[in-house]
Write a protein that holds these residues in place. Structure first.
Motif, PDB file in Angstrom:
ATOM      1  N   GLY A  18       0.814  -1.209   0.000  1.00 19.75           N
ATOM      2  CA  GLY A  18       0.000   0.000   0.000  1.00 19.75           C
ATOM      3  C   GLY A  18       0.848   1.259   0.000  1.00 19.75           C
ATOM      4  O   GLY A  18       0.550   2.235  -0.714  1.00 19.75           O
ATOM      5  N   LEU A  19       1.927   1.244   0.791  1.00 22.06           N
ATOM      6  CA  LEU A  19       2.805   2.414   0.842  1.00 22.06           C
ATOM      7  C   LEU A  19       3.521   2.623  -0.493  1.00 22.06           C
ATOM      8  O   LEU A  19       3.740   3.772  -0.914  1.00 22.06           O
ATOM      9  CB  LEU A  19       3.814   2.237   1.968  1.00 22.06           C
ATOM     10  CG  LEU A  19       4.603   3.486   2.371  1.00 22.06           C
ATOM     11  CD1 LEU A  19       3.659   4.580   2.841  1.00 22.06           C
ATOM     12  CD2 LEU A  19       5.619   3.145   3.455  1.00 22.06           C
ATOM     13  N   ARG A  20       3.868   1.542  -1.167  1.00 22.42           N
ATOM     14  CA  ARG A  20       4.499   1.683  -2.484  1.00 22.42           C
ATOM     15  C   ARG A  20       3.536   2.323  -3.489  1.00 22.42           C
ATOM     16  O   ARG A  20       3.944   3.148  -4.320  1.00 22.42           O
ATOM     17  CB  ARG A  20       4.984   0.322  -2.982  1.00 22.42           C
ATOM     18  CG  ARG A  20       6.242  -0.162  -2.272  1.00 22.42           C
ATOM     19  CD  ARG A  20       6.854  -1.347  -2.985  1.00 22.42           C
ATOM     20  NE  ARG A  20       6.056  -2.553  -2.798  1.00 22.42           N
ATOM     21  CZ  ARG A  20       6.205  -3.388  -1.785  1.00 22.42           C
ATOM     22  NH1 ARG A  20       7.114  -3.142  -0.848  1.00 22.42           N
ATOM     23  NH2 ARG A  20       5.465  -4.469  -1.682  1.00 22.42           N
ATOM     24  N   VAL A  21       2.276   1.922  -3.449  1.00 29.70           N
ATOM     25  CA  VAL A  21       1.288   2.538  -4.345  1.00 29.70           C
ATOM     26  C   VAL A  21       1.127   4.020  -4.019  1.00 29.70           C
ATOM     27  O   VAL A  21       0.984   4.852  -4.923  1.00 29.70           O
ATOM     28  CB  VAL A  21      -0.063   1.802  -4.239  1.00 29.70           C
ATOM     29  CG1 VAL A  21      -1.141   2.524  -5.028  1.00 29.70           C
ATOM     30  CG2 VAL A  21       0.072   0.372  -4.755  1.00 29.70           C
ATOM     31  N   VAL A  22       1.171   4.380  -2.725  1.00 28.05           N
ATOM     32  CA  VAL A  22       1.088   5.792  -2.343  1.00 28.05           C
ATOM     33  C   VAL A  22       2.248   6.571  -2.952  1.00 28.05           C
ATOM     34  O   VAL A  22       2.065   7.636  -3.561  1.00 28.05           O
ATOM     35  CB  VAL A  22       1.092   5.931  -0.806  1.00 28.05           C
ATOM     36  CG1 VAL A  22       1.207   7.404  -0.412  1.00 28.05           C
ATOM     37  CG2 VAL A  22      -0.167   5.345  -0.207  1.00 28.05           C
ATOM     38  N   GLY A  23       3.478   6.052  -2.790  1.00 28.93           N
ATOM     39  CA  GLY A  23       4.645   6.750  -3.310  1.00 28.93           C
ATOM     40  C   GLY A  23       4.604   6.913  -4.819  1.00 28.93           C
ATOM     41  O   GLY A  23       4.873   8.011  -5.353  1.00 28.93           O
ATOM     42  N   VAL A  24       4.248   5.842  -5.534  1.00 27.68           N
ATOM     43  CA  VAL A  24       4.184   5.904  -6.993  1.00 27.68           C
ATOM     44  C   VAL A  24       3.071   6.857  -7.436  1.00 27.68           C
ATOM     45  O   VAL A  24       3.241   7.641  -8.390  1.00 27.68           O
ATOM     46  CB  VAL A  24       3.974   4.497  -7.579  1.00 27.68           C
ATOM     47  CG1 VAL A  24       3.699   4.565  -9.078  1.00 27.68           C
ATOM     48  CG2 VAL A  24       5.195   3.633  -7.315  1.00 27.68           C
ATOM     49  N   SER A  25       1.937   6.829  -6.754  1.00 29.76           N
ATOM     50  CA  SER A  25       0.814   7.708  -7.127  1.00 29.76           C
ATOM     51  C   SER A  25       1.184   9.177  -6.934  1.00 29.76           C
ATOM     52  O   SER A  25       0.885  10.021  -7.797  1.00 29.76           O
ATOM     53  CB  SER A  25      -0.424   7.353  -6.293  1.00 29.76           C
ATOM     54  OG  SER A  25      -0.832   6.026  -6.532  1.00 29.76           O
ATOM     55  N   VAL A  26       1.821   9.498  -5.810  1.00 29.39           N
ATOM     56  CA  VAL A  26       2.221  10.886  -5.571  1.00 29.39           C
ATOM     57  C   VAL A  26       3.215  11.339  -6.628  1.00 29.39           C
ATOM     58  O   VAL A  26       3.110  12.447  -7.186  1.00 29.39           O
ATOM     59  CB  VAL A  26       2.813  11.024  -4.155  1.00 29.39           C
ATOM     60  CG1 VAL A  26       3.446  12.404  -3.975  1.00 29.39           C
ATOM     61  CG2 VAL A  26       1.736  10.802  -3.099  1.00 29.39           C
ATOM     62  N   ALA A  27       4.199  10.485  -6.950  1.00 34.74           N
ATOM     63  CA  ALA A  27       5.207  10.861  -7.939  1.00 34.74           C
ATOM     64  C   ALA A  27       4.592  11.034  -9.320  1.00 34.74           C
ATOM     65  O   ALA A  27       4.865  12.028 -10.021  1.00 34.74           O
ATOM     66  CB  ALA A  27       6.307   9.797  -7.971  1.00 34.74           C
TER      67      ALA A  27
END
Length: 549
Positions: free
Chosen positions: A112-121
């Motif tokens: 979930g945290l990886r999806v957050v980081g990729v989405s923000v970027a």
């Protein structure tokens, strides 16, 4: 994730896609450029969502595949829609939260945290590139939305990961009971649990050190390369066992000498399992033992078997930060579930061994009395006849007839004895004898004085006798685990057409008065009976089981 959850996710994806398409058609304020391409992308995403929904309802293989990469496909779709519409001002910005929730509540905190980081970027870069230029560019949205996405996305990832971790832990606690089978014995049961713990944490090794009641120590180890190694107990060198057991008996600790983002960081968390008081005691010893395991992270909790010698459980991993504070409390709960199970298996093994030894002794006595002694008499009689014949006395016919009659009596006795071995010999007598042996062994093993009282003629079938024995064993086990009582009473009798089993203790019960032992209740319900739990007037609790005969 369950099939129903996957179907709900597919349905919500479809609802989101159809709603976005309809709202955009009804109010075409957005998109304000590349209108045809945006509608085409929305139409394709709707068709894609429809295909996934139909597949989730009919194809298990497609459902499992989408469960692994579906959230990443959603992120790609949403980024495309943002790029085709208004960039950082796009209404499709909120779609990212759907992908974050799916990844977090399906796969846990890390994904979930990886999806957050990729989405923000992606939103920041792609949105900035495709955002309107000049006075139409909304700087406040550009600055606020990535922060908003990152903060709320992190909270979703944390909560989703927490729920996934709780479900996995509940599954492991359930496995503790299902893995335990007296048929496999202590060694196999302990080995299976250690390997289950090692795989649950993806650790490199799980080590258990216990004191041997006969002297010395016993060590078991389950490795990633050798999961079945723990079946065979090892005798560690005294200095190694002493080092592994050098921590205070009630200390639970987690140690790590590195982290993925800062290799030199060293963390240590320890507290007393009884008082939960934090301490820094044992830090240097934990570092030394972790180095001995060649591990970057280590966790250890005490083993506290009832009425036996103590020990310690270790989990070692090459991944820095593999264990956290919450794992200490959870491992203590696992041990609290597991050790009584092991003690119960040991008690069953001991009962079986004692019963077999008693039966062997009984058979030996019966053979001595019913076979050996009569044959000694036959031998003496034949010797006397042989001596008389050697002396020339041929008047031995009365003696031969007497010996033949004696042999007939011996044969009849042997037939009766064999018939007694084949038959049950009375279910009621077998049950009472088994209960008395169990009560004596239980008292000796736990120090709890148990009085067995049986009233009247019970007339029990084989199955009912076996179920009654198991309910008595479970009831006494609950007294040992959940009370501080040192005396207990088991009353067995008949009232009208019901068999009544009453198990009382004279201690303070830790669970609430409404607590109902599940195993006893399930057995009684299967037999058409009922269970009632109450408090005794003189203190303590009473479990009353009534079964119709």
């Amino acid at each position: 994730m369950t099939t129903m959850d996957n179907r709900i996710t597919a349905a919500m994806r479809l609802v989101l896609a159809v709603s976005a398409l309809l709202i955009t058609v009804i109010d075409p304020s957005e998109p304000d450029r590349l209108v045809a391409l945006t509608y085409l992308a929305l139409g394709l995403y709707t068709a894609y969502s429809l295909v996934l929904y139909a597949g989730a309802r009919r194809l298990a293989a497609l459902e499992a595949t989408v469960g692994r990469w579906g959230h990443w496909a959603d992120v790609a779709w949403y980024t495309l829609l943002i790029a085709l519409s208004s960039g950082t001002s796009s209404i499709f910005f909120f779609f990212y939260f759907f992908a974050i929730m799916v990844a977090s509540f399906r796969h846990g905190y890390g994904p979930g945290l990886r999806v957050v980081g990729v989405s923000v970027a992606l939103f920041t870069v792609v949105g900035l590139i495709t955002a309107p230029r000049g006075p139409d560019f909304e700087l406040n949205r550009f600055l606020l939305r990535p922060v908003y996405l990152g903060v709320l996305g992190y909270m979703m990832a944390y909560w989703g990961g927490f729920e996934v971790a709780l479900k996995e832990r509940l599954g492991l606690l359930k496995d503790v009971n299902t893995l335990a089978n007296p048929r496999f014995g202590v060694d196999r049961t302990t080995s299976r649990l250690m390997e289950r713990l090692r795989s649950f944490y993806d650790a490199d090794a799980c080590v258990m050190v216990t004191a041997d009641p006969g002297g010395g120590h016993i060590m078991r180890r389950a490795d990633r390369s050798s999961p079945e190694r723990a079946v065979h107990a090892e005798l560690p060198p005294p200095e190694l066992a002493g080092r592994l057991l050098a921590f205070p008996p009630d200390l639970a600790l987690a140690y790590s000498h590195g982290a993925a983002w800062w290799p030199r960081q060293e963390t240590y968390s320890a507290y007393s399992a009884g008082s939960h008081a934090r301490t820094v005691e044992g830090r240097q010893l934990a570092a030394a033992i972790a180095a001995g395991f060649d591990a970057a992270a280590m966790i250890s909790v005490p083993l506290r078997p009832l009425g036996g010698a103590g020990g310690r459980l270790y989990l070692a991993s090459s991944r820095a930060g593999a264990f956290h504070d919450s794992d200490l409390e959870f491992l203590l709960q696992v041990v609290a579930h597991f050790m009584p199970v092991i003690e119960k298996i040991r008690l069953v093994d001991r009962l079986a061994s004692d019963a077999a030894e008693i039966e062997r002794q009984r058979i030996a006595r019966d053979l001595h009395d019913s076979v050996i002694q009569p044959y000694i008499g036959l031998q003496l009689g034949l010797t006397a006849i042989d001596q008389r014949l050697a002396a020339g006395d041929t008047r031995v016919s009365p003696d031969v007839k007497r010996l033949i009659a004696q042999i007939g009596r011996v044969i009849e006795g042997l037939r009766s004895y064999v018939h007694g071995l084949r038959s049950a010999g009375g279910e009621e007598r077998v049950l009472l004898a088994s209960l008395r042996r169990f009560v004596d062994t239980f008292t000796e093993a736990t120090g709890i004085n148990v009085e067995l009282q049986v009233a009247g003629d019970l007339q029990l079938t084989d199955r009912l006798a076996a179920e009654v024995f198991q309910m008595v064993a479970e009831g006494l086990s609950n007294i040992r685990r959940h009370t501080h009582a040192m005396r207990a009473t088991v009353l067995l009798g008949r009232q009208a057409n019901n068999l009544v089993l009453r198990i009382e203790d004279e201690g303070l019960c830790e669970p609430p008065a409404a607590f109902t032992p599940r195993s006893i209740s399930e057995r009684a319900t299967t037999l058409g009976g009922s269970v009632l739990v109450g408090q005794r007037d003189a203190g303590g609790s009473a479990v009353v089981v009534e079964i119709p005969l």
